[in-house]
Design a protein around this motif. Structure first.
Motif, PDB file in Angstrom:
ATOM      1  N   UNK A 145      55.042  25.807  27.718  1.00 57.33           N
ATOM      2  CA  UNK A 145      53.615  26.695  27.554  1.00 57.33           C
ATOM      3  C   UNK A 145      52.607  26.707  28.487  1.00 57.33           C
ATOM      4  N   UNK A 146      52.732  25.374  29.130  1.00 53.43           N
ATOM      5  CA  UNK A 146      51.826  25.421  30.313  1.00 53.43           C
ATOM      6  C   UNK A 146      52.207  26.092  31.615  1.00 53.43           C
ATOM      7  N   UNK A 147      53.345  25.998  31.890  1.00 52.53           N
ATOM      8  CA  UNK A 147      54.075  26.730  33.022  1.00 52.53           C
ATOM      9  C   UNK A 147      53.958  28.282  32.818  1.00 52.53           C
ATOM     10  N   UNK A 148      54.421  28.618  31.563  1.00 54.53           N
ATOM     11  CA  UNK A 148      54.195  29.958  31.310  1.00 54.53           C
ATOM     12  C   UNK A 148      52.758  30.575  31.536  1.00 54.53           C
ATOM     13  N   UNK A 149      51.859  29.991  31.076  1.00 52.27           N
ATOM     14  CA  UNK A 149      50.480  30.343  31.151  1.00 52.27           C
ATOM     15  C   UNK A 149      49.904  30.355  32.595  1.00 52.27           C
ATOM     16  N   UNK A 150      50.384  29.316  33.385  1.00 53.43           N
ATOM     17  CA  UNK A 150      49.883  29.294  34.627  1.00 53.43           C
ATOM     18  C   UNK A 150      50.733  30.490  35.327  1.00 53.43           C
ATOM     19  N   UNK A 151      51.916  30.698  35.067  1.00 49.58           N
ATOM     20  CA  UNK A 151      52.476  31.973  35.941  1.00 49.58           C
ATOM     21  C   UNK A 151      51.923  33.354  35.507  1.00 49.58           C
ATOM     22  N   UNK A 152      51.325  33.456  34.280  1.00 54.47           N
ATOM     23  CA  UNK A 152      50.982  34.463  33.977  1.00 54.47           C
ATOM     24  C   UNK A 152      49.632  34.829  34.421  1.00 54.47           C
ATOM     25  N   UNK A 153      48.807  33.727  34.426  1.00 54.77           N
ATOM     26  CA  UNK A 153      47.503  33.885  35.118  1.00 54.77           C
ATOM     27  C   UNK A 153      47.362  34.087  36.666  1.00 54.77           C
ATOM     28  N   UNK A 154      48.587  33.337  37.178  1.00 59.78           N
ATOM     29  CA  UNK A 154      48.578  33.433  38.729  1.00 59.78           C
ATOM     30  C   UNK A 154      48.962  34.999  38.903  1.00 59.78           C
ATOM     31  N   UNK A 155      49.625  35.355  38.186  1.00 61.50           N
ATOM     32  CA  UNK A 155      50.115  37.008  38.288  1.00 61.50           C
ATOM     33  C   UNK A 155      48.955  37.813  37.950  1.00 61.50           C
ATOM     34  N   UNK A 156      47.934  37.775  37.115  1.00 55.32           N
ATOM     35  CA  UNK A 156      46.992  38.652  36.722  1.00 55.32           C
ATOM     36  C   UNK A 156      45.811  38.392  37.748  1.00 55.32           C
ATOM     37  N   UNK A 157      45.615  37.113  38.162  1.00 56.00           N
ATOM     38  CA  UNK A 157      44.502  37.000  39.139  1.00 56.00           C
ATOM     39  C   UNK A 157      44.790  36.994  40.394  1.00 56.00           C
ATOM     40  N   UNK A 158      45.884  36.637  40.809  1.00 49.06           N
ATOM     41  CA  UNK A 158      46.415  36.673  42.185  1.00 49.06           C
ATOM     42  C   UNK A 158      45.903  35.272  42.357  1.00 49.06           C
ATOM     43  N   UNK A 159      46.727  34.854  43.839  1.00 43.30           N
ATOM     44  CA  UNK A 159      46.587  33.615  44.477  1.00 43.30           C
ATOM     45  C   UNK A 159      46.409  33.710  45.787  1.00 43.30           C
ATOM     46  N   UNK A 160      45.570  33.257  46.708  1.00 45.65           N
ATOM     47  CA  UNK A 160      45.270  33.198  48.034  1.00 45.65           C
ATOM     48  C   UNK A 160      46.184  31.966  48.780  1.00 45.65           C
ATOM     49  N   UNK A 161      46.728  32.415  50.140  1.00 47.18           N
ATOM     50  CA  UNK A 161      47.326  31.456  51.027  1.00 47.18           C
ATOM     51  C   UNK A 161      46.581  32.004  52.232  1.00 47.18           C
ATOM     52  N   UNK A 162      46.177  30.712  53.015  1.00 52.53           N
ATOM     53  CA  UNK A 162      45.712  31.051  54.580  1.00 52.53           C
ATOM     54  C   UNK A 162      46.771  31.592  55.256  1.00 52.53           C
ATOM     55  N   UNK A 163      46.398  32.543  56.120  1.00 53.49           N
ATOM     56  CA  UNK A 163      47.377  32.957  57.184  1.00 53.49           C
ATOM     57  C   UNK A 163      47.172  32.360  58.464  1.00 53.49           C
ATOM     58  N   UNK A 164      48.021  31.626  59.068  1.00 52.34           N
ATOM     59  CA  UNK A 164      47.823  31.090  60.180  1.00 52.34           C
ATOM     60  C   UNK A 164      48.120  32.016  61.559  1.00 52.34           C
ATOM     61  N   UNK A 165      47.823  31.616  62.673  1.00 55.52           N
ATOM     62  CA  UNK A 165      47.799  32.645  63.789  1.00 55.52           C
ATOM     63  C   UNK A 165      49.440  32.768  64.265  1.00 55.52           C
ATOM     64  N   UNK A 166      50.191  31.833  63.857  1.00 56.04           N
ATOM     65  CA  UNK A 166      51.649  31.634  64.381  1.00 56.04           C
ATOM     66  C   UNK A 166      52.577  31.053  63.270  1.00 56.04           C
ATOM     67  N   UNK A 178      43.540  35.957  54.881  1.00 57.67           N
ATOM     68  CA  UNK A 178      44.192  35.347  53.650  1.00 57.67           C
ATOM     69  C   UNK A 178      45.131  36.149  52.966  1.00 57.67           C
ATOM     70  N   UNK A 179      46.103  35.500  52.571  1.00 57.92           N
ATOM     71  CA  UNK A 179      47.247  36.523  52.081  1.00 57.92           C
ATOM     72  C   UNK A 179      47.108  36.540  50.703  1.00 57.92           C
ATOM     73  N   UNK A 180      46.803  37.401  49.951  1.00 57.65           N
ATOM     74  CA  UNK A 180      46.636  37.457  48.306  1.00 57.65           C
ATOM     75  C   UNK A 180      47.751  37.965  47.812  1.00 57.65           C
ATOM     76  N   UNK A 181      48.639  37.160  47.082  1.00 56.09           N
ATOM     77  CA  UNK A 181      49.574  37.876  45.891  1.00 56.09           C
ATOM     78  C   UNK A 181      49.092  37.969  44.613  1.00 56.09           C
ATOM     79  N   UNK A 182      49.400  39.243  44.088  1.00 57.67           N
ATOM     80  CA  UNK A 182      48.800  39.670  42.911  1.00 57.67           C
ATOM     81  C   UNK A 182      49.660  40.983  42.279  1.00 57.67           C
ATOM     82  N   UNK A 183      50.078  40.391  41.200  1.00 58.07           N
ATOM     83  CA  UNK A 183      51.044  41.475  40.330  1.00 58.07           C
ATOM     84  C   UNK A 183      52.127  42.117  41.065  1.00 58.07           C
ATOM     85  N   UNK A 184      52.872  41.153  42.058  1.00 50.68           N
ATOM     86  CA  UNK A 184      53.958  41.542  42.695  1.00 50.68           C
ATOM     87  C   UNK A 184      53.699  42.225  44.101  1.00 50.68           C
TER      88      UNK A 184
END
Length: 287
Positions: A145-166, A178-184
């Motif tokens: 339940x926890x892992x499924x909920x976290x996955x669904x929320x991350x897909x709906x809200x998106x998640x950011x990752x820093x983009x380094x220069x190299x 920042x690179x944001x991944x959301x809904x594929x």
């Protein structure tokens, strides 16, 4: 209900839905016990007893749920060291079951004593084994339940990752995108679009207008990387981009209120006031 509202209060919504599910499920179990006993003839227990049994179990599960969330964060399943991970989760399941049994038995004993009755747990080793069988299934179910909920929320809200220069740049370098991944989909956000930051457990929520993107980081580490981009910490849980400030209002308590261009009002804690003034002065352009 807007997505932004859900993002802001998702912990409360998750707690509400989990509590509702567990108590509805346990209410059905308790009523089933009563109906089955009535179908077989005379009730071998008081009509309130099945509800005490089931609700005490529900309370135990809910009290232990935060510890299970912490376990998944502290010891995520490592497929490269699967034997070690399975051993850790097995030990955790045993501890989970023992604590669950301890909580529900304590609750039952208290209620039975109030009713002038004695609660008998039964043969200890047998009952612990019996309960572990059920608790192990509940333990695994809650993980799913926890892992499924976290996955669904991350897909709906998106998640950011820093983009380094190299590609091989160390992770402690400053960054401005920042690179944001959301809904594929993936898209890039510049840090100068961020209005303010909000600490949320192991994440920092990046507020960009009405949108919120979680970034896995601590506030202390993140703000140290964003200060060169004009960000400043103003509270234990908040930081802002200086260019997003509309006004500052001193309060009688010694704190201040900062109003952003978006209309959001945040508290400037006395603890961070001198640091804030220093960054404001260093970034000001005098004419």
């Amino acid at each position: 209900m807007s997505l932004t509202h859900f993002q802001r209060y998702q912990t409360w919504y998750a707690a509400f839905f989990l509590s509702s599910y567990i108590f509805i499920n346990n209410t059905i179990n308790a009523s089933s016990n009563i109906m089955e006993a009535q179908r077989d003839g005379e009730l071998p227990f008081m009509i309130w007893e099945p509800f005490v049994w089931e609700y005490s179990s529900a309370i135990g599960t809910l009290l232990l749920f935060p510890a299970l969330v912490w376990l998944l964060q502290a010891q995520p399943l490592n497929w490269q060291k699967i034997t070690r991970s399975l051993f850790i989760y097995f030990i955790a399941s045993v501890i989970f079951s023992l604590l669950h049994v301890g909580i529900m038995v304590a609750i039952r004993k208290i209620i039975y004593n109030v009713q002038g009755m004695q609660y008998d747990f039964g043969l200890v080793w047998f009952e612990l084994l019996y309960e572990y069988r059920k608790d192990l299934w509940g333990f695994l179910f809650l993980i799913v339940v926890i892992k499924t909920y976290q996955y669904v929320v991350s897909q709906l809200t998106g998640q950011a990752t820093p983009i380094t220069h190299a590609e091989d740049a160390p992770q402690d370098l400053n960054f401005d995108r920042l690179l944001v991944k959301k809904l594929g989909k993936e898209f890039i956000i510049c840090t100068d679009q961020i209005d303010w930051l909000e600490s949320s457990g192991n994440y920092v929520n990046l507020h960009i207008g009405t949108r919120i993107y979680p970034l896995r980081a601590t506030m202390t580490h993140l703000i140290s990387r964003l200060e060169p981009q004009g960000f400043c910490r103003i509270h234990r849980s908040h930081a802002i981009r200086l260019d997003a400030i509309e006004s500052i209002t001193p309060l009688s308590s010694g704190d201040s209120e900062i109003k952003l261009i978006t209309g959001k009002v945040l508290n400037l804690s006395r603890r961070y006031k001198e640091q804030f003034k220093g960054q404001i002065n260093s970034s000001a352009v005098w004419v």
